[in-house]
Design a protein around this motif. Structure first.
Motif, PDB file in Angstrom:
ATOM      1  N   UNK A   1     -14.650 -52.856  44.072  1.00 43.69           N
ATOM      2  CA  UNK A   1     -13.300 -53.213  44.518  1.00 43.69           C
ATOM      3  C   UNK A   1     -12.483 -53.834  43.400  1.00 43.69           C
ATOM      4  N   UNK A   2     -13.125 -54.603  42.522  1.00 45.03           N
ATOM      5  CA  UNK A   2     -12.375 -55.143  41.374  1.00 45.03           C
ATOM      6  C   UNK A   2     -12.011 -54.027  40.402  1.00 45.03           C
ATOM      7  N   UNK A   3     -12.898 -53.039  40.256  1.00 43.54           N
ATOM      8  CA  UNK A   3     -12.616 -51.903  39.375  1.00 43.54           C
ATOM      9  C   UNK A   3     -11.471 -51.072  39.928  1.00 43.54           C
ATOM     10  N   UNK A   4     -11.422 -50.875  41.230  1.00 43.77           N
ATOM     11  CA  UNK A   4     -10.346 -50.089  41.836  1.00 43.77           C
ATOM     12  C   UNK A   4      -9.100 -50.928  42.142  1.00 43.77           C
ATOM     13  N   UNK A   5      -9.065 -52.184  41.683  1.00 41.90           N
ATOM     14  CA  UNK A   5      -7.890 -53.064  41.772  1.00 41.90           C
ATOM     15  C   UNK A   5      -7.509 -53.400  43.209  1.00 41.90           C
ATOM     16  N   UNK A   6      -8.495 -53.364  44.123  1.00 45.67           N
ATOM     17  CA  UNK A   6      -8.247 -53.826  45.489  1.00 45.67           C
ATOM     18  C   UNK A   6      -8.327 -55.341  45.551  1.00 45.67           C
ATOM     19  N   UNK A   7      -9.299 -55.919  44.840  1.00 44.15           N
ATOM     20  CA  UNK A   7      -9.445 -57.367  44.756  1.00 44.15           C
ATOM     21  C   UNK A   7      -8.938 -57.860  43.414  1.00 44.15           C
ATOM     22  N   UNK A   8      -8.474 -59.088  43.339  1.00 46.87           N
ATOM     23  CA  UNK A   8      -8.058 -59.639  42.036  1.00 46.87           C
ATOM     24  C   UNK A   8      -9.246 -59.732  41.081  1.00 46.87           C
ATOM     25  N   UNK A   9      -8.937 -59.774  39.789  1.00 48.59           N
ATOM     26  CA  UNK A   9      -9.987 -59.746  38.783  1.00 48.59           C
ATOM     27  C   UNK A   9     -10.809 -61.026  38.751  1.00 48.59           C
ATOM     28  N   UNK A  10     -10.251 -62.141  39.273  1.00 47.77           N
ATOM     29  CA  UNK A  10     -11.044 -63.377  39.225  1.00 47.77           C
ATOM     30  C   UNK A  10     -12.242 -63.317  40.158  1.00 47.77           C
TER      31      UNK A  10
END
Length: 494
Positions: A146-155
């Protein structure tokens, strides 16, 4: 003799003998009463249950994912700042507690910690510990995706650092040879193959969903080459190992691919079959390019080792291709015909009586099939709502008859528990589909209220007929009750 010692002796005698405990001097039965725990202790036990805590962790996890996915799809649908902060804090607290629990519980079989606070986080059951490790691994993989697909913030990538502490404790307690005995090389290779497979699927699905999110060319080439090499190596291993009773090959290089363990061989055959079906389905859904259909030729080489004649080989090849082509049609026919099959089974089992659990199972199953058809966009959700509304009226009438009229004799059988589990699963899927659908807030709130009312009435009717929860509560009270001696109101005079 201390009164507490007598009370413990009486409780022990009750467990080992059906006779009433008596005083060994005067042979008079001990007079006393049982102190039974109440609903508060029962609720605390349920809330601290491992299954409930596991469900709570996954609810927090998927709530966070759903809120971020909604904001990504529609920036106007953002949570209020206090709710967002509370959800993030709950997520990180749950992750920290799970990390602490795995840290104090690894390696398996270790002694519990000395600290009373850390001892509350210790997991001594190896099966439960394994399940928690699997849950944590899946959660970390989903977070990375999800972080890779920019659904969740990177933090949220900081959550990937959580497993470092349990792994460091495990490595510090074991040497390399002990770790190799805990985790076999075949399990690591199997995990690597599936990781490559799902990474390729994820990359193409990501590009199809958002063409701007294209993987860089060197990374894409490396991924495709790794996928092709993994497929060729797995085909080679199955070719030199089949048929199962065949000895290892004479070549030193091919002998490295030989699988002598039948259990591992059948496991790898099952993995290969699942991968082939996944590739075929992904190509049909246009997730993978059509040139990936060439991988369907790879199983022909291991099959040829098990077939003596060319005609038999051609017949099995045509049967396999026809099965792959007819599989979508068979799945559709199976979904449509499943209520009729279930109804026939319940009829011959004698469970379709109007006062039994069979009709309720049929209603839940039909509503579930309609929900599945709605999820693919074929029909609206109005038939599901109509079925639930009609069933609510029937459930209310059944409760009135059961508690007020007492004319009918309801059937109490084991299928009520099955119906209760199906109803819980159906309501969860219905609410999930409502949050995924693009309907108005009023319609969504109305359908959620109808689902909750329907589930409440069904649980009350099932419990009124079977009494499973009441019998479990009484047996739990009896198991956890304590015996207390009666103390005289007037002190004895010596």
């Amino acid at each position: 003799v201390h009164a507490s010692c007598v009370e413990q002796w009486v409780m022990h005698q009750r467990e080992v003998s059906a006779d009433v405990p008596q005083c060994p001097v005067c042979h008079h039965p001990y007079a006393g009463f049982d102190r039974r725990p109440g609903l508060g202790m029962f609720a605390k036990l349920i809330c601290c249950n491992s299954v409930v805590l596991r469900a709570a962790r996954w609810i927090v996890f998927f709530s966070l994912i759903h809120s971020d996915a909604s904001v990504t799809a529609k920036p106007s649908h953002h949570l209020p700042l206090p709710a967002r902060v509370a959800l993030d804090v709950a997520f990180f607290v749950a992750g920290a507690l799970e990390t602490a629990s795995l840290t104090v519980s690894l390696p398996p079989g270790c002694d519990p910690p000395q600290s009373p606070l850390l001892r509350q986080l210790y997991t001594g059951n190896c099966l439960q510990l394994l399940m928690r490790i699997m849950n944590a691994a899946f959660a970390v993989l989903i977070m990375r995706h999800l972080c890779w697909s920019k659904v969740l913030p990177l933090y949220f990538l900081a959550c990937i650092a959580f497993p470092i502490v349990p792994l460091a404790r495990l490595i510090s307690r074991y040497r390399s040879r002990h770790l190799s005995s805990l985790i076999s090389c075949s399990a690591l290779l199997r995990a690597g193959r599936w990781l490559i497979f799902f990474t390729v699927l994820n990359s193409f699905a990501w590009e199809n969903a958002k063409p701007s999110h294209r993987i860089p060319f060197p990374a894409g080439v490396a991924l495709h080459v790794a996928f092709f090499v993994a497929g060729v190596l797995e085909t080679t291993a199955l070719t030199v190992s089949l048929p199962p009773d065949l000895g290892p090959p004479l070549s030193h290089v091919l002998r490295q691919f030989y699988i002598g363990n039948r259990g591992e061989l059948f496991t790898r055959i099952g993995d290969a079959a699942c991968a082939i079906l996944g590739i075929a389905g992904s190509c049909c859904l246009q997730v993978l390019p059509l040139h990936y259909l060439a991988y369907l030729v790879l199983p022909l080489l291991p099959f040829s080792r098990m077939i003596s004649s060319g005609a038999a080989f051609l017949r099995i090849a045509l049967t396999s291709v026809a099965t792959l082509l007819l599989l979508p049609l068979a799945m559709v026919v199976g979904v449509v015909m499943s209520p009729l099959i279930l109804g026939g089974w319940l009829y011959f089992d004698g469970a379709l009586h109007p006062l039994a659990a069979g009709p309720h199972i049929m209603i839940i199953f039909v509503a579930g099939v309609l929900l599945v058809i709605h999820s693919i966009g074929a029909i609206s959700q109005a038939p599901v709502v109509m079925i639930l509304t009609t069933h609510i009226i029937c459930l209310a009438g059944g409760l009135v008859e059961l508690h007020c009229i007492h004319y009918w004799r309801w059937r109490r059988d084991h299928l009520w528990a099955v119906a209760l589990l199906l109803s819980l699963f159906f309501v969860v899927m219905l609410i999930w589909s409502l949050f995924q659908g693009a309907i108005g807030k009023f319609a969504k709130s109305t359908e959620i209220a109808i689902a909750i009312i329907w589930l409440t009435l069904f649980v009350v009717l099932s419990e009124s007929i079977t009494g499973h929860l009441r019998s479990y509560y009484r047996s739990w009270q009896q198991r956890h009750s304590t015996f207390s001696l009666e103390t005289p109101d007037v002190p004895l005079l010596g």
